[in-house]
Every structure is written in structure tokens, then in C-alpha cells.
Motif scaffolding. Structure first.
Motif, PDB file in Angstrom:
ATOM      1  N   UNK B  89       0.825  -1.196   0.000  1.00 27.98           N
ATOM      2  CA  UNK B  89       0.000   0.000   0.000  1.00 27.98           C
ATOM      3  C   UNK B  89       0.860   1.246   0.000  1.00 27.98           C
ATOM      4  N   UNK B  90       0.218   2.378   0.274  1.00 30.31           N
ATOM      5  CA  UNK B  90       0.939   3.643   0.336  1.00 30.31           C
ATOM      6  C   UNK B  90       0.938   4.142   1.781  1.00 30.31           C
ATOM      7  N   UNK B  91       2.095   4.583   2.229  1.00 29.86           N
ATOM      8  CA  UNK B  91       2.277   5.052   3.593  1.00 29.86           C
ATOM      9  C   UNK B  91       2.543   6.557   3.581  1.00 29.86           C
ATOM     10  N   UNK B  92       1.843   7.259   4.477  1.00 34.72           N
ATOM     11  CA  UNK B  92       1.965   8.710   4.576  1.00 34.72           C
ATOM     12  C   UNK B  92       2.349   9.121   5.996  1.00 34.72           C
ATOM     13  N   UNK B  93       3.227  10.094   6.100  1.00 31.72           N
ATOM     14  CA  UNK B  93       3.396  10.768   7.381  1.00 31.72           C
ATOM     15  C   UNK B  93       2.557  12.039   7.357  1.00 31.72           C
ATOM     16  N   UNK B  94       2.185  12.522   8.534  1.00 36.69           N
ATOM     17  CA  UNK B  94       1.373  13.729   8.638  1.00 36.69           C
ATOM     18  C   UNK B  94       1.746  14.477   9.903  1.00 36.69           C
ATOM     19  N   UNK B  95       1.881  15.798   9.792  1.00 39.34           N
ATOM     20  CA  UNK B  95       2.185  16.575  10.987  1.00 39.34           C
ATOM     21  C   UNK B  95       0.935  17.327  11.455  1.00 39.34           C
ATOM     22  N   UNK B  96       0.775  17.380  12.776  1.00 40.00           N
ATOM     23  CA  UNK B  96      -0.343  18.093  13.387  1.00 40.00           C
ATOM     24  C   UNK B  96       0.143  19.063  14.443  1.00 40.00           C
ATOM     25  N   UNK B  97       1.372  19.539  14.277  1.00 38.84           N
ATOM     26  CA  UNK B  97       1.946  20.487  15.240  1.00 38.84           C
ATOM     27  C   UNK B  97       1.701  21.930  14.824  1.00 38.84           C
ATOM     28  N   UNK B  99      -0.408  24.074  12.747  1.00 39.18           N
ATOM     29  CA  UNK B  99      -1.672  24.087  11.986  1.00 39.18           C
ATOM     30  C   UNK B  99      -2.354  25.424  12.143  1.00 39.18           C
ATOM     31  N   UNK B 100      -3.266  25.826  11.234  1.00 37.49           N
ATOM     32  CA  UNK B 100      -3.475  25.081   9.972  1.00 37.49           C
ATOM     33  C   UNK B 100      -2.374  25.425   8.973  1.00 37.49           C
ATOM     34  N   UNK B 101      -2.173  24.633   7.944  1.00 35.24           N
ATOM     35  CA  UNK B 101      -2.849  23.388   7.682  1.00 35.24           C
ATOM     36  C   UNK B 101      -2.134  22.188   8.314  1.00 35.24           C
ATOM     37  N   UNK B 102      -2.852  21.104   8.489  1.00 34.64           N
ATOM     38  CA  UNK B 102      -2.221  19.810   8.751  1.00 34.64           C
ATOM     39  C   UNK B 102      -1.643  19.375   7.401  1.00 34.64           C
ATOM     40  N   UNK B 103      -0.436  18.835   7.391  1.00 31.20           N
ATOM     41  CA  UNK B 103       0.196  18.523   6.118  1.00 31.20           C
ATOM     42  C   UNK B 103       0.713  17.092   6.094  1.00 31.20           C
ATOM     43  N   UNK B 104       0.581  16.485   4.905  1.00 32.18           N
ATOM     44  CA  UNK B 104       0.992  15.112   4.675  1.00 32.18           C
ATOM     45  C   UNK B 104       2.253  15.070   3.816  1.00 32.18           C
ATOM     46  N   UNK B 105       3.004  13.982   3.964  1.00 28.68           N
ATOM     47  CA  UNK B 105       4.058  13.689   3.017  1.00 28.68           C
ATOM     48  C   UNK B 105       3.451  13.216   1.704  1.00 28.68           C
ATOM     49  N   UNK B 106       4.320  13.042   0.699  1.00 23.48           N
ATOM     50  CA  UNK B 106       3.843  12.688  -0.647  1.00 23.48           C
ATOM     51  C   UNK B 106       3.351  11.247  -0.746  1.00 23.48           C
ATOM     52  N   UNK B 107       3.746  10.440   0.221  1.00 23.55           N
ATOM     53  CA  UNK B 107       3.393   9.026   0.198  1.00 23.55           C
ATOM     54  C   UNK B 107       4.536   8.156  -0.295  1.00 23.55           C
ATOM     55  N   UNK B 108       4.653   6.969   0.288  1.00 25.79           N
ATOM     56  CA  UNK B 108       5.643   5.962  -0.131  1.00 25.79           C
ATOM     57  C   UNK B 108       4.899   4.693  -0.494  1.00 25.79           C
ATOM     58  N   UNK B 109       5.064   4.258  -1.725  1.00 24.28           N
ATOM     59  CA  UNK B 109       4.370   3.069  -2.185  1.00 24.28           C
ATOM     60  C   UNK B 109       5.205   1.836  -1.877  1.00 24.28           C
TER      61      UNK B 109
END
Lengths: 116, 113
Positions: B89-97, B99-109
Motif C-alpha cells: 500500500x501507500x504510507x503517509x506521514x502527517x504533521x499536526x503540530x 496548523x493550519x494546515x495539517x500537512x501530509x508527506x507525498x506518500x511511499x508506495x
């Protein structure tokens, strides 16, 4: 069990409006802030908006600010996203999401396609 | 906005072997309360994402213990100790420190060799 069930997606023309809904069950909806996150076809995840547990605060991504409105009705355990003046770049799968320590819950997603 | 950069973007792995995904943030993710709000998500094909790890290293309920998270400041890692076929699958990191916005990484397949 806890779940978020989404509805309201569809195909719309540019400039038109659409409202998404996200119905919660199996947990105390009014205790949690809740987000909308979207995923364009073949792309990654993009945060869209958040509303506090009591509706007192709302924040939006710059790309939707002024066009989208997030709201909730805690008496109906339901979250909404009113999307106005839709653009082609809003085409995506939209998820409602609870992001909380020890509690993570995603809706099944609803497709919004903006096309003439 | 905080930019989240993942590497690699594609990760072919052999079943039973370990795997590691890196996530770097453009600024420190330590919040004023001392916590670091860095999450990891897994999105299997055709499914909604689900969170695996919250606040860097805390596994969500039901997540196998072969998944672990580590890191601090701006550098974070998700490790799979022994990859299984269901981990595709695809794995994403996300930061919630910040904000806004909450931001995701591009994804790793992640795919099986």
C-alpha cells in the motif's frame, strides 16, 4: 462499533455547489473535532478543513477558503461540507476523519467530480 | 506551511525482510506542550487510510507490533520489522503540530518484489 458514513458526492459542473455529509455512530461524536481530507485521482492526501468538537473553531486550506464551509450538527451526529463555486481541481475522493490520540476513524470516502 | 518530505517514494520489499520509510519536516514538530504530533498512515489499495502510529511512536489499537515509529525534531522513521503481503500500500506521514494546515508527506508506495 464506531463508524463514519459519508454521502452526498457526485458529478457537478464548474461553478456549481455540492454538500457532503458524514454521519457518525458508535461513539460520542460531540466530543471530537473532525476533519475533511481529500485525495485527487492517483494523488496523495490533502487536508481540507477542520471543525472543533463544539463548532467553536473552523480552519480551512487556502485552496478552499471562501468557497467551502465546514459545519456540524451534534444533535444529529453529522458533519457537513458545503462546497460552492467548485473547480476542476476540487475533483477528489473526500474523507471525513477523526484525528485524536488513541482514536483514529475515517469515513469510506465520497467522490466529487467537477466537470463540464 | 510545514513541508513533509518522504523517502523513498517507492519501496520494493521481499516478504519477511525489514523495510524503512523516512519522513522529514521543514521545521521542528515539537509542540509547545512538549509533544511531537507526527502520525503515520497506511492506505491499502482501494481502502480508506488508517493510522498506524501517532505522536511519533505510539501504535494505534490493532496495529501489529512489526510496525514501529521513531524520531524527533524534524527526522522520523517508520519501520516494518518483517514485511508481510498485507502491508502492500501507500504510507503517509502527517504533521499536526503547526496548523493550519495539517500537512501530509507525498506518500511511499510499498510493493512486494
Amino acid at each position: 462499533q464506531a463508524q463514519l458514513v459519508q454521502s452526498g458526492g457526485g458529478v457537478v459542473q464548474p461553478g456549481r455547489s455540492l454538500r457532503l455529509s458524514c454521519a457518525a455512530s458508535g461513539f460520542t461524536f460531540s466530543s471530537f473535532g473532525i476533519h475533511w481530507v481529500r485525495q485527487a485521482p492517483g494523488k496523495g492526501l490533502q487536508w481540507v478543513a477542520v471543525i472543533w468538537y463544539d463548532g467553536s473553531n473552523k480552519f480551512y486550506a487556502d485552496s478552499v477558503k471562501g468557497r467551502f464551509t465546514i459545519s456540524r450538527d451534534n444533535s444529529k451526529n453529522t458533519l457537513y461540507l458545503q462546497m460552492n463555486n467548485l473547480r476542476a481541481e476540487d475533483t477528489a475522493l473526500y474523507y471525513c476523519v477523526i484525528i485524536h490520540d488513541g482514536f483514529d476513524l475515517w469515513g469510506q470516502g465520497t467522490v466529487v467530480a467537477v466537470s463540464s | 506551511d510545514v513541508v513533509m518530505t518522504q523517502s523513498p517514494l517507492s519501496l520494493p520489499v521481499t516478504v519477511g525482510q525489514p523495510a524503512s520509510i523516512s519522513c522529514r519536516s521543514s521545521q521542528s514538530l515539537v509542540y509547545s506542550d512538549g509533544n511531537t504530533y507526527l502520525n503515520w498512515y497506511q492506505q491499502r489499495p482501494g481502502q480508506s487510510p488508517r493510522r498506524l502510529i501517532y505522536k511519533v511512536s505510539n501504535r494505534d489499537s490493532g496495529v501489529p507490533d512489526r510496525f514501529s515509529g521513531s524520531g524527533s525534531g524534524t527526522d522520523f522513521t517508520l519501520k516494518i520489522s518483517r514485511v508481510e503481503a498485507e502491508d502492500v500500500g501507500v504510507y503517509y506521514c502527517m504533521q499536526g503540530t503547526h496548523w493550519p494546515p495539517w500537512t501530509f508527506g507525498q506518500g511511499t508506495k510499498v510493493e512486494i518484489k
